[in-house]
Motif scaffolding. Structure first.
Motif, PDB file in Angstrom:
ATOM      1  N   ARG A 177       0.917  -1.262  -0.057  1.00  0.00           N
ATOM      2  CA  ARG A 177       0.026  -0.019   0.017  1.00  0.00           C
ATOM      3  C   ARG A 177       1.067   1.196  -0.197  1.00  0.00           C
ATOM      4  NH1 ARG A 177      -5.401  -0.814   2.005  1.00  0.00           N
ATOM      5  NH2 ARG A 177      -5.714  -2.778   2.776  1.00  0.00           N
ATOM      6  N   GLN A 178       0.403   2.225  -0.659  1.00  0.00           N
ATOM      7  CA  GLN A 178       1.308   3.502  -0.906  1.00  0.00           C
ATOM      8  C   GLN A 178       0.835   4.292   0.087  1.00  0.00           C
ATOM      9  OE1 GLN A 178       4.092   4.994  -0.984  1.00  0.00           O
ATOM     10  NE2 GLN A 178       4.152   4.824  -3.235  1.00  0.00           N
ATOM     11  N   LEU A 181      11.611  12.518   2.747  1.00  0.00           N
ATOM     12  CA  LEU A 181      10.240  12.105   2.651  1.00  0.00           C
ATOM     13  C   LEU A 181      10.446  10.544   2.435  1.00  0.00           C
ATOM     14  CD1 LEU A 181       8.504  14.688   0.480  1.00  0.00           C
ATOM     15  CD2 LEU A 181       9.031  14.705   2.956  1.00  0.00           C
ATOM     16  N   THR A 182       9.522   9.819   3.230  1.00  0.00           N
ATOM     17  CA  THR A 182       9.610   8.462   3.194  1.00  0.00           C
ATOM     18  C   THR A 182       8.307   7.894   3.001  1.00  0.00           C
ATOM     19  OG1 THR A 182       9.527   8.079   5.662  1.00  0.00           O
ATOM     20  CG2 THR A 182      11.740   7.868   4.839  1.00  0.00           C
ATOM     21  N   PHE A 183       8.158   6.664   2.080  1.00  0.00           N
ATOM     22  CA  PHE A 183       6.851   6.096   1.811  1.00  0.00           C
ATOM     23  C   PHE A 183       6.968   4.763   1.962  1.00  0.00           C
ATOM     24  CE2 PHE A 183       7.155  10.106  -0.368  1.00  0.00           C
ATOM     25  CZ  PHE A 183       5.832  10.763  -0.382  1.00  0.00           C
ATOM     26  N   THR A 184       5.824   3.633   1.981  1.00  0.00           N
ATOM     27  CA  THR A 184       5.859   2.455   2.215  1.00  0.00           C
ATOM     28  C   THR A 184       6.277   1.858   0.775  1.00  0.00           C
ATOM     29  OG1 THR A 184       3.165   2.312   1.770  1.00  0.00           O
ATOM     30  CG2 THR A 184       4.198   2.409   4.011  1.00  0.00           C
ATOM     31  N   ALA A 185       5.930   2.526  -0.141  1.00  0.00           N
ATOM     32  CA  ALA A 185       6.092   1.713  -1.355  1.00  0.00           C
ATOM     33  C   ALA A 185       6.885   2.700  -2.552  1.00  0.00           C
ATOM     34  CB  ALA A 185       4.588   1.297  -2.188  1.00  0.00           C
ATOM     35  N   LYS A 243      15.303   1.163  -3.482  1.00  0.00           N
ATOM     36  CA  LYS A 243      13.904   0.573  -3.451  1.00  0.00           C
ATOM     37  C   LYS A 243      12.974   1.785  -4.059  1.00  0.00           C
ATOM     38  CE  LYS A 243      14.407  -2.369   0.492  1.00  0.00           C
ATOM     39  NZ  LYS A 243      13.848  -2.649   1.845  1.00  0.00           N
ATOM     40  N   ARG A 244      13.767   3.070  -4.052  1.00  0.00           N
ATOM     41  CA  ARG A 244      12.894   4.220  -4.537  1.00  0.00           C
ATOM     42  C   ARG A 244      11.611   4.551  -3.641  1.00  0.00           C
ATOM     43  NH1 ARG A 244      15.602   5.874  -8.981  1.00  0.00           N
ATOM     44  NH2 ARG A 244      13.972   7.325  -9.745  1.00  0.00           N
ATOM     45  N   ASP A 245      11.657   4.340  -2.487  1.00  0.00           N
ATOM     46  CA  ASP A 245      10.556   4.805  -1.822  1.00  0.00           C
ATOM     47  C   ASP A 245      10.909   5.625  -0.796  1.00  0.00           C
ATOM     48  OD1 ASP A 245      12.349   3.390  -0.141  1.00  0.00           O
ATOM     49  OD2 ASP A 245      10.900   1.960   0.448  1.00  0.00           O
ATOM     50  N   THR A 246      12.369   6.493  -0.871  1.00  0.00           N
ATOM     51  CA  THR A 246      12.582   7.531  -0.166  1.00  0.00           C
ATOM     52  C   THR A 246      13.016   8.502  -0.847  1.00  0.00           C
ATOM     53  OG1 THR A 246      13.365   5.732   1.650  1.00  0.00           O
ATOM     54  CG2 THR A 246      14.220   8.249   1.650  1.00  0.00           C
ATOM     55  N   MET A 247      12.421   9.874  -0.782  1.00  0.00           N
ATOM     56  CA  MET A 247      12.903  10.912  -1.588  1.00  0.00           C
ATOM     57  C   MET A 247      13.627  11.938  -0.972  1.00  0.00           C
ATOM     58  SD  MET A 247       9.191  11.800  -3.556  1.00  0.00           S
ATOM     59  CE  MET A 247       9.917  13.203  -4.161  1.00  0.00           C
ATOM     60  N   GLU A 248      14.645  12.476  -1.450  1.00  0.00           N
ATOM     61  CA  GLU A 248      15.634  13.327  -0.841  1.00  0.00           C
ATOM     62  C   GLU A 248      15.380  14.805  -1.505  1.00  0.00           C
ATOM     63  OE1 GLU A 248      19.571  12.103  -0.870  1.00  0.00           O
ATOM     64  OE2 GLU A 248      19.356  10.499   0.478  1.00  0.00           O
ATOM     65  N   LEU A 249      15.122  15.824  -1.013  1.00  0.00           N
ATOM     66  CA  LEU A 249      14.746  17.188  -1.427  1.00  0.00           C
ATOM     67  C   LEU A 249      16.073  17.920  -0.961  1.00  0.00           C
ATOM     68  CD1 LEU A 249      11.047  17.535  -0.553  1.00  0.00           C
ATOM     69  CD2 LEU A 249      12.098  16.409  -2.491  1.00  0.00           C
ATOM     70  N   TRP A 250      16.560  18.505  -1.884  1.00  0.00           N
ATOM     71  CA  TRP A 250      17.565  19.688  -1.606  1.00  0.00           C
ATOM     72  C   TRP A 250      17.246  20.861  -2.177  1.00  0.00           C
ATOM     73  CZ3 TRP A 250      22.180  17.510   0.282  1.00  0.00           C
ATOM     74  CH2 TRP A 250      22.400  16.190   0.404  1.00  0.00           C
ATOM     75  N   MET A 308      -0.770  10.411  -4.201  1.00  0.00           N
ATOM     76  CA  MET A 308      -1.841   9.331  -4.239  1.00  0.00           C
ATOM     77  C   MET A 308      -1.623   8.203  -3.237  1.00  0.00           C
ATOM     78  SD  MET A 308      -3.642  10.740  -6.634  1.00  0.00           S
ATOM     79  CE  MET A 308      -4.857   9.587  -7.123  1.00  0.00           C
ATOM     80  N   LYS A 309      -2.528   8.048  -2.548  1.00  0.00           N
ATOM     81  CA  LYS A 309      -2.444   7.117  -1.435  1.00  0.00           C
ATOM     82  C   LYS A 309      -3.682   6.062  -1.626  1.00  0.00           C
ATOM     83  CE  LYS A 309      -3.533   6.794   3.744  1.00  0.00           C
ATOM     84  NZ  LYS A 309      -3.662   7.440   4.958  1.00  0.00           N
ATOM     85  N   HIS A 310      -2.962   4.688  -1.317  1.00  0.00           N
ATOM     86  CA  HIS A 310      -3.981   3.399  -1.535  1.00  0.00           C
ATOM     87  C   HIS A 310      -5.020   3.499   0.130  1.00  0.00           C
ATOM     88  CE1 HIS A 310      -1.120   1.272  -3.955  1.00  0.00           C
ATOM     89  NE2 HIS A 310      -2.303   1.048  -4.645  1.00  0.00           N
ATOM     90  N   ASP A 311      -6.357   3.507  -0.497  1.00  0.00           N
ATOM     91  CA  ASP A 311      -7.289   3.422   0.695  1.00  0.00           C
ATOM     92  C   ASP A 311      -7.541   1.945   1.119  1.00  0.00           C
ATOM     93  OD1 ASP A 311      -8.975   2.376  -1.338  1.00  0.00           O
ATOM     94  OD2 ASP A 311     -10.227   4.040  -1.607  1.00  0.00           O
ATOM     95  N   SER A 312      -8.607   1.769   1.781  1.00  0.00           N
ATOM     96  CA  SER A 312      -8.675   0.311   2.550  1.00  0.00           C
ATOM     97  C   SER A 312      -9.083  -0.820   1.278  1.00  0.00           C
ATOM     98  CB  SER A 312      -9.840   0.269   3.735  1.00  0.00           C
ATOM     99  OG  SER A 312     -10.907   0.854   3.019  1.00  0.00           O
ATOM    100  N   LEU A 313      -9.794  -0.147   0.307  1.00  0.00           N
ATOM    101  CA  LEU A 313      -9.885  -0.977  -0.815  1.00  0.00           C
ATOM    102  C   LEU A 313      -8.994  -1.014  -1.953  1.00  0.00           C
ATOM    103  CD1 LEU A 313     -13.618  -0.118  -1.165  1.00  0.00           C
ATOM    104  CD2 LEU A 313     -12.727  -1.982  -0.166  1.00  0.00           C
ATOM    105  N   PHE A 314      -7.603  -0.542  -1.624  1.00  0.00           N
ATOM    106  CA  PHE A 314      -6.628  -0.563  -2.588  1.00  0.00           C
ATOM    107  C   PHE A 314      -6.979   0.350  -3.627  1.00  0.00           C
ATOM    108  CE2 PHE A 314      -5.972  -4.615  -0.199  1.00  0.00           C
ATOM    109  CZ  PHE A 314      -4.782  -4.550   0.106  1.00  0.00           C
TER     110      PHE A 314
END
Length: 660
Positions: A276-277, A292-296, A322-329, A348-354
């Protein structure tokens, strides 16, 4: 081979295992203890009784006891012990006198053959000698399923052995495969085997039916498949043990467990997980850097803004593979930015129904320079001393350069400006003679702080590189001092050269070749090779291997498989000479020519080809053991000698580019 011959071979194999097992049951010792001062006990414990008896049918008990000829201990039972088929509630194992008590915690299926597999979990009480391969078999029906299958588990990419892998057997009629394969996620196997540490498995107590066969590396120990955590493998077709070719089984006295010629190969791969994102957090590691970190991987960012900061002044870089971490400079000095940055993130985030839905996160990130740094800056200002240039760059290389690797620069901050026209590269001749050389300076497509300087290098020639002050400017408002270096291009005569005459499966077939060390590290890689002659220069002197990837989609890299889509990973094969050896000896100024037939390397997987690979791996293992013993013996001799000294080295070349 006829069906009768197959059955005879399997009967011999089956009785070979049972005979070995029964030998452990029937053997007795006149004296349990070892006389004081005698030799060390090296024998494993022996079974003297099983209750109910081994091979009981119409089984209805809830408790099983196994008695030994001496006191035993249980070791690593969570890792070693498993049941076939798996049970939702794992049986409990307890020590009782000179035996083990096993209590079953759930109702058993009817007409099912079960086996309790102890692995190496049972050891004697004194010396810890393991009873390897202890099993207890029973059936809730009126017969014991007794067919066998053998196989071999390897890593699909490296071709290395993968041991201690579960082999899962599913009824092909019951567990049919829809468009997407979810068998491992939704169904329960009706039989389970496990590979030995060297990758060989012997699955026992199978039925004469068609099976779908999978392999699972259970890294979390939960007996469940987790994409992205566990390696997995599957066979494309169904297999009936009754229709497979016969195979030999024997006891390996060195490894101390059973071995067999493999009938099938399981190529293990790591499937890409579905996650899930979700945004998980942020931090401000520097005054002008935010993470910034994300799950996907690959978050879909709709808006990312900060109060008072021009969006064009933000450089974005993914911080890991994994490209799930963004670095902003931020293209601004840390001291010019506010102590607290406020911003807004819409992604864009996944809801409970994906389903992907827009989600807004308000960002608030504070930062203050470390106290020690502020004190140092204040002291330097009071002393009115010139501050050293904080601009930093790491340059790979030395006084010599391998022309195929070029010159690699790694910067602490992303560059906002590069004046490559101001760089000067000269080829040095006799006396003061110099010749200007054109160069290119390119940014890496994945690592934005990594750049490569390339030029038409000539072997054995000396070069001078001059990078004037101010050529590089970074997001922290810093620029470089003058950088200069002199270096010599290495001669290919100090290396080996490989000439590969490739005969592809088709004229359009593409391959990736990798020259690897005996330990498996990649020394050189060349992609998009087709039928024809290909020359690989600058091969390290010593021992190497040649690995090929069958690049089916022509993207220049190895692609993993997909269990859900039932897509096998791309095949990988090793070059093997006529002596069944993968190792190639290289020396300075040697040119080695190899005829490579891809129809042979990527031909059908047979028992003969698997056995040949296993023999190669075993020879390499024994060779490594002998080498280690020789090194240990040599080191023991050196311990009696003393001496030596310390020397001073010198620094130079590109690895320590001088700035003046």
């Amino acid at each position: 081979m006829s069906v009768t011959e197959i059955n005879i071979c399997k009967t011999i194999a089956r009785f070979g295992i049972l005979a070995f097992f029964c030998f452990g049951i029937l053997a007795r010792c006149a004296s349990v203890g070892t006389p004081q001062g005698g030799p060390r006990d090296s024998l494993p414990p022996k079974v003297v009784m099983m209750t109910p008896a081994f091979g009981t049918t119409n089984f209805k008990d809830k408790r099983i006891t196994i008695q030994f000829n001496e006191y035993v201990q249980l070791k690593d039972q969570q890792k070693e012990f498993f049941t076939s088929p798996f049970m939702k509630k794992k049986p409990t194992l307890m020590l009782r006198g000179r035996g083990i008590q096993i209590d079953l915690k759930e109702d058993l299926d009817s007409n099912q053959t079960y086996s309790l597999n102890f692995g190496k979990s049972v050891v004697d009480n004194n010396e810890g000698n393991p009873y390897t391969g202890l099993r207890y078999v029973f059936s809730t029906g009126d017969h014991i399923d007794s067919l066998l299958m053998s196989g071999y588990t390897t890593d699909a990419m490296t071709t290395d052995t993968v041991g201690n892998v579960y082999i899962l057997f599913y009824d092909a009629k019951t567990d049919s495969i829809p468009q997407y394969d979810s068998t491992l996620l939704k169904s329960k196997p009706i039989a389970v085997g496990k590979s030995f540490p060297n990758g060989i498995f012997i699955a026992e107590n199978l039925k004469p039916i068609d099976y779908r066969i999978y392999a699972l590396e259970d890294n979390n120990g939960n007996l469940e498949y987790e994409p992205g955590v566990d390696r997995v493998a599957f066979l494309d077709s169904t297999y009936n043990p009754l229709n497979q070719p016969g195979f030999d089984i024997w006891y390996d006295t060195t490894r101390r467990y059973m071995q067999a010629d493999p009938q099938v190969m399981m190529r293990m791969f790591m499937d890409k997980p579905f996650r899930r994102q979700t945004y998980t957090g942020s931090k401000r590691t520097h005054g002008n850097r935010i993470v910034l970190t994300f799950t996907a991987p690959h978050p879909d960012i709709k808006e990312l803004s900060f109060e008072g900061i021009d969006p064009g002044k933000i450089v974005t870089e993914y911080g890991n593979s994994k490209r799930d971490t963004m670095e902003l400079w931020f293209d601004s000095r840390s001291e010019d930015l506010p102590d607290t940055l406020r911003g807004k993130l819409i992604y864009m985030k996944h809801d409970s129904l994906f389903r992907l839905q827009p989600d807004t996160q308000l960002l608030k990130l504070g930062w203050r320079a470390p106290v020690e740094k502020r004190k140092e800056e204040k002291k330097k200002k009071e002393d009115d001393l010139p501050e050293p240039n904080p601009f930093k760059v790491r340059v790979a290389g030395g006084t010599t350069l391998n022309p195929e690797k070029n010159i690699v620069f790694e910067f602490d901050y992303p560059l906002t400006g590069v004046d490559s026209a101001a760089m000067s590269l000269l080829k040095l001749g006799e006396g003061d003679q110099t010749t200007p050389v054109g160069l290119t300076f390119r940014q890496d497509t994945l690592k934005l702080r990594k750049w490569t300087l390339a030029a038409p290098w000539e072997a054995d020639q000396k070069y001078r590189l001059l990078i004037p002050a101010g050529v590089f400017k970074n997001t922290n408002g810093e620029s470089n001092d003058t950088l200069r270096s002199e270096f010599t291009i290495e001669s290919p005569e100090k290396y080996a050269t490989l000439v590969l005459n490739i005969q592809g499966k088709t004229p359009e077939s593409e391959y990736v070749v990798q020259v690897i060390s005996p330990q498996g590290s990649v020394l050189k890689e060349v992609a998009h090779l087709k039928t024809g002659s290909h020359t690989l220069q600058y091969i390290d002197v010593g021992t190497v291997k040649i690995r090929f990837i069958e690049d089916l989609n022509g993207n220049g890299r190895w692609d993993t498989g997909s269990l859900v889509e039932r897509r096998q990973p791309e095949r990988v094969g090793m070059y093997v000479d006529d002596n069944n050896s993968e190792e190639i000896t290289t020396k300075e100024n040697w040119e080695l020519v190899f005829d490579v037939d891809m129809n042979r390397i990527f031909g059908p997987i047979t028992m003969e080809s698997m056995t040949a690979k296993i023999n190669r791996d075993n020879e390499a293992r024994l060779k490594a053991i002998a080498k280690k013993r020789a090194e240990d013996a040599a080191n023991q001799k050196k311990q009696h000698n003393s001496g030596g000294g310390m020397g001073m080295g010198s620094m130079g070349g590109m690895g320590s580019m001088i700035g003046r």
